[in-house]
Motif scaffolding. Structure first.
Motif, PDB file in Angstrom:
ATOM      1  N   TRP A  17       0.809  -1.203   0.000  1.00 45.59           N
ATOM      2  CA  TRP A  17       0.000   0.000   0.000  1.00 45.59           C
ATOM      3  C   TRP A  17       0.853   1.267   0.000  1.00 45.59           C
ATOM      4  CZ3 TRP A  17      -4.023   2.231  -1.525  1.00 45.59           C
ATOM      5  CH2 TRP A  17      -4.629   3.309  -0.885  1.00 45.59           C
ATOM      6  N   ASP A  18       1.959   1.248   0.712  1.00 45.98           N
ATOM      7  CA  ASP A  18       2.837   2.419   0.748  1.00 45.98           C
ATOM      8  C   ASP A  18       3.390   2.710  -0.641  1.00 45.98           C
ATOM      9  OD1 ASP A  18       4.390   4.419   2.500  1.00 45.98           O
ATOM     10  OD2 ASP A  18       5.995   3.424   1.369  1.00 45.98           O
ATOM     11  N   LEU A  19       3.837   1.702  -1.342  1.00 43.74           N
ATOM     12  CA  LEU A  19       4.390   1.892  -2.670  1.00 43.74           C
ATOM     13  C   LEU A  19       3.296   2.250  -3.665  1.00 43.74           C
ATOM     14  CD1 LEU A  19       7.064   1.864  -4.135  1.00 43.74           C
ATOM     15  CD2 LEU A  19       6.769  -0.576  -4.570  1.00 43.74           C
ATOM     16  N   TRP A  20       2.090   1.712  -3.508  1.00 44.36           N
ATOM     17  CA  TRP A  20       0.984   2.078  -4.387  1.00 44.36           C
ATOM     18  C   TRP A  20       0.720   3.584  -4.301  1.00 44.36           C
ATOM     19  CZ3 TRP A  20      -3.665   4.552  -4.408  1.00 44.36           C
ATOM     20  CH2 TRP A  20      -4.526   4.299  -5.489  1.00 44.36           C
ATOM     21  N   GLN A  21       0.790   4.143  -3.098  1.00 49.31           N
ATOM     22  CA  GLN A  21       0.520   5.575  -2.933  1.00 49.31           C
ATOM     23  C   GLN A  21       1.620   6.438  -3.510  1.00 49.31           C
ATOM     24  OE1 GLN A  21      -1.733   6.629   0.879  1.00 49.31           O
ATOM     25  NE2 GLN A  21      -0.652   4.760   1.478  1.00 49.31           N
ATOM     26  N   GLY A  22       2.854   5.971  -3.481  1.00 45.01           N
ATOM     27  CA  GLY A  22       3.957   6.651  -4.148  1.00 45.01           C
ATOM     28  C   GLY A  22       4.020   8.139  -3.874  1.00 45.01           C
ATOM     29  N   PRO A  23       3.846   8.991  -4.914  1.00 45.48           N
ATOM     30  CA  PRO A  23       3.992  10.442  -4.747  1.00 45.48           C
ATOM     31  C   PRO A  23       2.883  11.099  -3.934  1.00 45.48           C
ATOM     32  CG  PRO A  23       4.229   9.775  -7.055  1.00 45.48           C
ATOM     33  CD  PRO A  23       3.672   8.603  -6.322  1.00 45.48           C
ATOM     34  N   ALA A  24       1.758  10.424  -3.713  1.00 45.78           N
ATOM     35  CA  ALA A  24       0.626  11.026  -3.013  1.00 45.78           C
ATOM     36  C   ALA A  24       0.818  10.953  -1.496  1.00 45.78           C
ATOM     37  CB  ALA A  24      -0.668  10.319  -3.393  1.00 45.78           C
ATOM     38  N   PRO A  25       0.391  11.976  -0.751  1.00 42.72           N
ATOM     39  CA  PRO A  25       0.457  11.913   0.711  1.00 42.72           C
ATOM     40  C   PRO A  25      -0.291  10.693   1.240  1.00 42.72           C
ATOM     41  CG  PRO A  25      -0.015  14.146  -0.015  1.00 42.72           C
ATOM     42  CD  PRO A  25      -0.096  13.284  -1.230  1.00 42.72           C
ATOM     43  N   ARG A  26       0.218  10.122   2.315  1.00 40.69           N
ATOM     44  CA  ARG A  26      -0.293   8.854   2.828  1.00 40.69           C
ATOM     45  C   ARG A  26      -1.656   8.977   3.502  1.00 40.69           C
ATOM     46  NH1 ARG A  26       2.898   7.998  -0.327  1.00 40.69           N
ATOM     47  NH2 ARG A  26       4.834   6.809  -0.177  1.00 40.69           N
ATOM     48  N   VAL A  27      -2.517   8.002   3.183  1.00 38.72           N
ATOM     49  CA  VAL A  27      -3.809   7.867   3.851  1.00 38.72           C
ATOM     50  C   VAL A  27      -4.017   6.394   4.163  1.00 38.72           C
ATOM     51  CG1 VAL A  27      -4.789   9.862   2.648  1.00 38.72           C
ATOM     52  CG2 VAL A  27      -5.081   7.578   1.681  1.00 38.72           C
ATOM     53  N   GLY A  28      -5.012   6.109   5.003  1.00 41.24           N
ATOM     54  CA  GLY A  28      -5.322   4.726   5.322  1.00 41.24           C
ATOM     55  C   GLY A  28      -5.988   4.001   4.159  1.00 41.24           C
ATOM     56  N   GLY A  65       9.647  13.925  -0.154  1.00 43.80           N
ATOM     57  CA  GLY A  65      10.679  13.122  -0.795  1.00 43.80           C
ATOM     58  C   GLY A  65      10.270  12.525  -2.127  1.00 43.80           C
ATOM     59  N   TRP A  66       8.988  12.723  -2.509  1.00 45.31           N
ATOM     60  CA  TRP A  66       8.479  12.148  -3.753  1.00 45.31           C
ATOM     61  C   TRP A  66       8.073  13.227  -4.759  1.00 45.31           C
ATOM     62  CZ3 TRP A  66       7.581   6.872  -4.961  1.00 45.31           C
ATOM     63  CH2 TRP A  66       7.865   5.964  -3.926  1.00 45.31           C
TER      64      TRP A  66
END
Length: 446
Positions: free
Chosen positions: A217-228, A441-442
Motif C-alpha cells: 500500500w505504501d508503494l501504491w501511494q507513491g507520490p501522493a500523501p499517505r492515507v489509510g 521526498g516524492w
C-alpha cells in the motif's frame, strides 16, 4: 525462466537504491544511454499490469522486434497473472519486480510502458527518462498541469521518445476521418462535442481497514500523501478520488477531446467552465459522475465534453464519441474505427465502417488489434525515428483541457486562459490545483 533472467532477478532484488540530490528519490543519478537489445529488439519494462497494463503488456510482447523483459506491480497477484500470460504468448517469462524504481534501474530494458494509476504517471515517466529510457505512457499523461509541463521539458532535455496512449491517433479510419475534416469536407469545423456514457455502480461507503497481504500500500501511494487503506479504493475506483484520480473527464474524456482538438486544429483555450456533481449515488465517490466541460478558443471555435458515468444513454448511438460541426456539414467519430459524414440537411453522405469490434466500456482491452498500431508507432519512433502520432506535447495539450475543466469544477467558477501556454489568468484560488501536494521526498521536479 532462463538462467540469465534468474541471475538478473536476484541481482535486482539485492540492489539498494540511493537518494541523490536533483533526481527522484530511490533513483541513481547516472543516466544510461539506450543500447538497443540484440537484433534491434526493444526491451520493455511494463509497469502497472493489473488491468489495462495487463492488456498492453500482452500487446507489446506480440510486436515485431519487441520483448517484455520485466513486469512490475505492487499487487503480487497481478505480477503472477501477467508473467503467466506473457510466457504463454512468447515462451519466455519476464522478470518480476514490485518496485518500479528498481525496474527502471535495470540496464537490460530500453523502454518503459506505464499503466499505473494517474498519480504515478508523471513521476514514473520522469524517472524513466532520467534513466535514459523511452516511455509509453497511458493517458492522462499527468495528474496535474504542472506535471505535464515537466514531462514536455524532460523529453526535450533527455532526448527521449515519449508517447501517450491516445490510441485513436493511430487508428487508420480515424486518421482518414480527421483528414476529411482538414480537407474541408464539412467546411470550417467551428463546434465540437465529445462524450462518454456508462452505468457504473455505487462503490459504497467503506471504513479504513487492514491492508491485504497481496498489496504494498505504501508503494501504491507513491507520490501522493499517505492515507489509510479502504477496500473500495482498488483496483479501479481510485479514479473517483481526487487524491489519486482525475475524474471521468481525464479518464475517458481525454480520448475524445483529443480527437476534437486534433480535427479542429486548436491548442490552448481562452475560457473554460464546468458544472456537474456526484448525483447518482451517495457513497465514497468524490469526483463528478455527471459533468459538462465547455471550452472556448477565442471567438472562432468552441467544444464541449459531456460525461455521464452512471447513466448509459448513448449519443449518436454510441457510448463514446466526437462530433464535429462545420458550416458545410458534420462528421462523427464514435467508439469504433470509423466515421460518418452528414450534410447540412442531416443526410448521410458517407460512412466508413470499422472491421474490428470495439467495446468502449471495456476497462482492460477495448480495442486490442487497433491499439497495436499505436504501439507499433512508438516502437518505430525508437527504432526508425518515425514521427509519433501522440508525442508528449500533443498528449499534454489534450490532457490539459480536461484538467482545466476539473479545476473550474473544483473552484466553482469559469477560468480565463492564456491561449499561448494554457495557463490560468488572475485566479489565485486555482494555484493549488495547477500542482499538487506530494509525499515528502516524492516531488515531481526536474
Amino acid at each position: 525462466m532462463t538462467t540469465r533472467r534468474n541471475f538478473l532477478k536476484k541481482a535486482m532484488m539485492g540492489t539498494a537504491l540511493v537518494s541523490v540530490g536533483g533526481v527522484l528519490p530511490g533513483f541513481s543519478a547516472k543516466s544510461y544511454d539506450r543500447i538497443v537489445g540484440a537484433n534491434d529488439r526493444i526491451r520493455v519494462g511494463a509497469a502497472g499490469v493489473n488491468a489495462r497494463g495487463f492488456a498492453l503488456a500482452n500487446n507489446f510482447c506480440k510486436q515485431h522486434n519487441c520483448e517484455v523483459t520485466y513486469v512490475c506491480d505492487v499487487d503480487k497477484r497481478a505480477i503472477e497473472k501477467s508473467i503467466a500470460s506473457i510466457e504463454k504468448i512468447t515462451g519466455d517469462a519476464p522478470i518480476p519486480e514490485r518496485d518500479i524504481r528498481k525496474m527502471i534501474e535495470a540496464k537490460d530494458i530500453d523502454a518503459v510502458m506505464i499503466a499505473t494509476p494517474d498519480h504515478w504517471h508523471a513521476y514514473a515517466a520522469l524517472m524513466a527518462m532520467q534513466a535514459g529510457k523511452d516511455v509509453y505512457l497511458e493517458k492522462p499523461c499527468s495528474y496535474c498541469p504542472e506535471e505535464g509541463e515537466i514531462l514536455v521539458k524532460a523529453a526535450d532535455k533527455y532526448k527521449r521518445v515519449v508517447a501517450m496512449g491516445t490510441q485513436r491517433r493511430s487508428w487508420p479510419n480515424v486518421i482518414e476521418g480527421i483528414n476529411e475534416i482538414k480537407n474541408g469536407v464539412i467546411g470550417n469545423p467551428y463546434f465540437g462535442k465529445a462524450w462518454y456514457t456508462n452505468n457504473r455502480p455505487s462503490i459504497g461507503i467503506e471504513p479504513v481497514t487492514a491492508v491485504p497481504e497481496w498489496l504494498d500500500w505504501d508503494l501504491w501511494q507513491g507520490p501522493a500523501p499517505r492515507v489509510g487503506y479502504k477496500s473500495n479504493f482498488l483496483h479501479y475506483n481510485w479514479h473517483w478520488f481526487w487524491h489519486w484520480g482525475t475524474s471521468e473527464s481525464a479518464n475517458n474524456g481525454t480520448h475524445m477531446i483529443d480527437l476534437l482538438r486534433w480535427g479542429m486544429g486548436v491548442d490552448y483555450p481562452t475560457k473554460v467552465n464546468s458544472y456537474g456533481g456526484r448525483y447518482r449515488y451517495k457513497d465514497d465517490w468524490e469526483t463528478p459522475d455527471t459533468q459538462v466541460i465547455n471550452l472556448e478558443f477565442g471567438n472562432d471555435k468552441s467544444m464541449v465534453w459531456e460525461g455521464r458515468s452512471c447513466n448509459g444513454r448513448t449519443i449518436e448511438g454510441s457510448t463514446v464519441g466526437a462530433m464535429f460541426y462545420g458550416d458545410k456539414g458534420s462528421l462523427v467519430i464514435t467508439g469504433s474505427n470509423g466515421y460518418i459524414i452528414y450534410d447540412l440537411d442531416n443526410k448521410k453522405i458517407k460512412q466508413v465502417y470499422s472491421q474490428v469490434e470495439i467495446d468502449a466500456r471495456n476497462q482492460i482491452d477495448p480495442a486490442k488489434e487497433l491499439d497495436g498500431f499505436h504501439i507499433r508507432n512508438f516502437l518505430d519512433g525508437i527504432l526508425k525515428g518515425e514521427k509519433l502520432n501522440a508525442d508528449i506535447l500533443t498528449g499534454h495539450k489534450s490532457t490539459l483541457l480536461m484538467q482545466l475543466g476539473n479545476i473550474s469544477h473544483r473552484v466553482g467558477h469559469s477560468l480565463e486562459i492564456d491561449s499561448e501556454n494554457g495557463h490560468i489568468i488572475g485566479t489565485p484560488d486555482t494555484d493549488k490545483y495547477w500542482t499538487r501536494e506530494y509525499q515528502k521526498g516524492w516531488e515531481v521536479k526536474l
